[in-house]
Design a protein around this motif. Structure first.
Motif, PDB file in Angstrom:
ATOM      1  N   GLU A  12      82.166  29.552  70.759  1.00  0.00           N
ATOM      2  CA  GLU A  12      81.488  29.466  72.046  1.00  0.00           C
ATOM      3  C   GLU A  12      79.989  29.336  71.834  1.00  0.00           C
ATOM      4  O   GLU A  12      79.461  29.690  70.779  1.00  0.00           O
ATOM      5  N   LEU A  13      79.298  28.824  72.834  1.00  0.00           N
ATOM      6  CA  LEU A  13      77.879  28.563  72.711  1.00  0.00           C
ATOM      7  C   LEU A  13      77.061  29.854  72.739  1.00  0.00           C
ATOM      8  O   LEU A  13      76.195  30.073  71.917  1.00  0.00           O
ATOM      9  N   VAL A  14      77.346  30.735  73.695  1.00  0.00           N
ATOM     10  CA  VAL A  14      76.544  31.942  73.869  1.00  0.00           C
ATOM     11  C   VAL A  14      77.443  33.165  73.792  1.00  0.00           C
ATOM     12  O   VAL A  14      78.511  33.208  74.392  1.00  0.00           O
ATOM     13  N   LYS A  27      73.207  34.173  70.486  1.00  0.00           N
ATOM     14  CA  LYS A  27      73.407  35.496  71.061  1.00  0.00           C
ATOM     15  C   LYS A  27      72.525  35.589  72.295  1.00  0.00           C
ATOM     16  O   LYS A  27      71.426  35.030  72.321  1.00  0.00           O
ATOM     17  N   LYS A  28      72.983  36.285  73.301  1.00  0.00           N
ATOM     18  CA  LYS A  28      72.181  36.424  74.505  1.00  0.00           C
ATOM     19  C   LYS A  28      71.286  37.649  74.328  1.00  0.00           C
ATOM     20  O   LYS A  28      71.645  38.765  74.681  1.00  0.00           O
ATOM     21  N   ASN A  29      70.108  37.428  73.742  1.00  0.00           N
ATOM     22  CA  ASN A  29      69.159  38.518  73.543  1.00  0.00           C
ATOM     23  C   ASN A  29      67.734  37.969  73.561  1.00  0.00           C
ATOM     24  O   ASN A  29      67.512  36.780  73.749  1.00  0.00           O
ATOM     25  N   LYS A  33      65.964  33.921  73.381  1.00  0.00           N
ATOM     26  CA  LYS A  33      65.118  33.426  74.472  1.00  0.00           C
ATOM     27  C   LYS A  33      63.730  33.069  73.962  1.00  0.00           C
ATOM     28  O   LYS A  33      63.172  32.032  74.318  1.00  0.00           O
ATOM     29  N   THR A  34      63.171  33.906  73.098  1.00  0.00           N
ATOM     30  CA  THR A  34      61.847  33.636  72.536  1.00  0.00           C
ATOM     31  C   THR A  34      61.877  32.379  71.678  1.00  0.00           C
ATOM     32  O   THR A  34      60.975  31.535  71.771  1.00  0.00           O
ATOM     33  N   GLY A  35      62.904  32.233  70.855  1.00  0.00           N
ATOM     34  CA  GLY A  35      63.036  31.039  70.022  1.00  0.00           C
ATOM     35  C   GLY A  35      63.157  29.781  70.850  1.00  0.00           C
ATOM     36  O   GLY A  35      62.565  28.748  70.533  1.00  0.00           O
ATOM     37  N   VAL A  39      60.475  26.650  70.734  1.00  0.00           N
ATOM     38  CA  VAL A  39      60.904  25.280  70.438  1.00  0.00           C
ATOM     39  C   VAL A  39      60.567  24.350  71.599  1.00  0.00           C
ATOM     40  O   VAL A  39      60.095  23.224  71.395  1.00  0.00           O
ATOM     41  N   LEU A  40      60.773  24.805  72.823  1.00  0.00           N
ATOM     42  CA  LEU A  40      60.468  23.993  73.998  1.00  0.00           C
ATOM     43  C   LEU A  40      58.977  23.678  74.080  1.00  0.00           C
ATOM     44  O   LEU A  40      58.591  22.525  74.332  1.00  0.00           O
TER      45      LEU A  40
END
Length: 63
Positions: A12-14, A27-29, A33-35, A39-40
């Motif tokens: 699974e993706l997340v 992982k949903k952590n 989110k910071t990574g 990258v964005l």
């Protein structure tokens, strides 16, 4: 020796925080989110740089 197929993996993706599964990509952590944000931002900076350099070099080159 018989040819046995490996069972199909359900990756699974997340991964949710309360789910103990092992096959996941993100992982949903906070680190994920910071990574993603880092990258964005880098991709946006690169895209803006490419656009600006294209505009600057296009107007300064004359044949």
């Amino acid at each position: 020796m018989e040819n046995e197929k490996q069972p199909e993996e359900k990756t699974e993706l997340v991964k949710e925080l309360d789910n103990p599964k092992r096959n996941y990509i993100f992982k949903k952590n906070g680190a994920t989110k910071t990574g993603f944000i880092v990258v964005l931002v880098v991709l946006i900076i690169v895209a803006v740089g490419v656009l600006l350099s294209g505009l600057i070099f296009e107007t300064s080159v004359s044949f």
